[in-house]
Design a protein around this motif. Structure first.
Motif, PDB file in Angstrom:
ATOM      1  N   GLY A  80      48.950 -52.878 -22.875  1.00 27.76           N
ATOM      2  CA  GLY A  80      49.317 -53.158 -21.491  1.00 27.76           C
ATOM      3  C   GLY A  80      50.751 -53.665 -21.498  1.00 27.76           C
ATOM      4  N   ASP A  81      51.589 -53.117 -20.658  1.00 31.87           N
ATOM      5  CA  ASP A  81      53.008 -53.456 -20.676  1.00 31.87           C
ATOM      6  C   ASP A  81      53.526 -53.823 -19.294  1.00 31.87           C
ATOM      7  OD1 ASP A  81      53.715 -52.808 -23.478  1.00 31.87           O
ATOM      8  OD2 ASP A  81      53.157 -50.766 -22.899  1.00 31.87           O
ATOM      9  N   LYS A  82      54.561 -54.663 -19.296  1.00 30.80           N
ATOM     10  CA  LYS A  82      55.391 -54.901 -18.118  1.00 30.80           C
ATOM     11  C   LYS A  82      56.633 -54.054 -18.316  1.00 30.80           C
ATOM     12  CE  LYS A  82      54.145 -59.752 -17.462  1.00 30.80           C
ATOM     13  NZ  LYS A  82      54.707 -61.122 -17.394  1.00 30.80           N
ATOM     14  N   PHE A  83      57.134 -53.469 -17.240  1.00 28.67           N
ATOM     15  CA  PHE A  83      58.324 -52.627 -17.381  1.00 28.67           C
ATOM     16  C   PHE A  83      59.051 -52.496 -16.047  1.00 28.67           C
ATOM     17  CE2 PHE A  83      54.618 -49.933 -16.662  1.00 28.67           C
ATOM     18  CZ  PHE A  83      55.009 -49.156 -15.580  1.00 28.67           C
ATOM     19  N   ASN A  84      60.244 -51.949 -16.109  1.00 28.96           N
ATOM     20  CA  ASN A  84      61.022 -51.631 -14.913  1.00 28.96           C
ATOM     21  C   ASN A  84      61.175 -50.122 -14.831  1.00 28.96           C
ATOM     22  OD1 ASN A  84      61.708 -54.438 -15.634  1.00 28.96           O
ATOM     23  ND2 ASN A  84      63.006 -54.311 -13.846  1.00 28.96           N
ATOM     24  N   ARG A 125      59.993 -53.664 -10.764  1.00 27.91           N
ATOM     25  CA  ARG A 125      59.101 -54.115 -11.836  1.00 27.91           C
ATOM     26  C   ARG A 125      57.699 -53.589 -11.602  1.00 27.91           C
ATOM     27  NH1 ARG A 125      60.479 -60.417 -12.172  1.00 27.91           N
ATOM     28  NH2 ARG A 125      58.362 -60.357 -11.434  1.00 27.91           N
ATOM     29  N   ASP A 126      56.970 -53.379 -12.715  1.00 28.35           N
ATOM     30  CA  ASP A 126      55.610 -52.863 -12.613  1.00 28.35           C
ATOM     31  C   ASP A 126      54.849 -53.248 -13.874  1.00 28.35           C
ATOM     32  OD1 ASP A 126      53.439 -51.506 -11.541  1.00 28.35           O
ATOM     33  OD2 ASP A 126      54.526 -49.638 -11.241  1.00 28.35           O
ATOM     34  N   VAL A 127      53.569 -53.016 -13.878  1.00 27.52           N
ATOM     35  CA  VAL A 127      52.732 -53.200 -15.064  1.00 27.52           C
ATOM     36  C   VAL A 127      51.875 -51.956 -15.229  1.00 27.52           C
ATOM     37  CG1 VAL A 127      52.627 -55.717 -14.980  1.00 27.52           C
ATOM     38  CG2 VAL A 127      50.935 -54.380 -13.748  1.00 27.52           C
TER      39      VAL A 127
END
Length: 92
Positions: free
Chosen positions: A24-28, A35-37
């Protein structure tokens, strides 16, 4: 009369093992820096290729396709938890 839309139905084997390969990642997002996950399509493709689509060279995750994996993983954890509870009870 029912019309079946699916065939070759098989349970997902070793769901926790499959799930372990997905982060599971956080990213742009590149397009607008919002921003999103979520998960990365290339990671999912290695573990569960059926849940990845490709269009025009861009890969995307079919998040609905991951639901079955999550359901089977929760069921496996629940069974393991129940067995551990029984074992603890037997030791008392």
């Amino acid at each position: 009369m029912f019309k079946f839309l699916k065939k070759n139905i098989k349970k997902i084997e070793n769901p926790l093992e499959v799930l372990a390969g997905i982060e599971g990642d956080k990213f742009n997002w590149i397009i607008d820096d919002s921003r999103d996950v979520g998960v990365i399509a290339q990671d999912v493709e290695r573990c569960l290729p059926e849940a990845v689509n490709e269009y025009d060279g861009t890969k995307s995750v079919n998040y609905n396709g991951i639901i079955g994996l999550l359901v089977e993983s929760v069921k496996e954890l629940s069974r393991d938890n129940q067995l551990l509870k029984m074992e603890i009870e037997s030791l008392r």
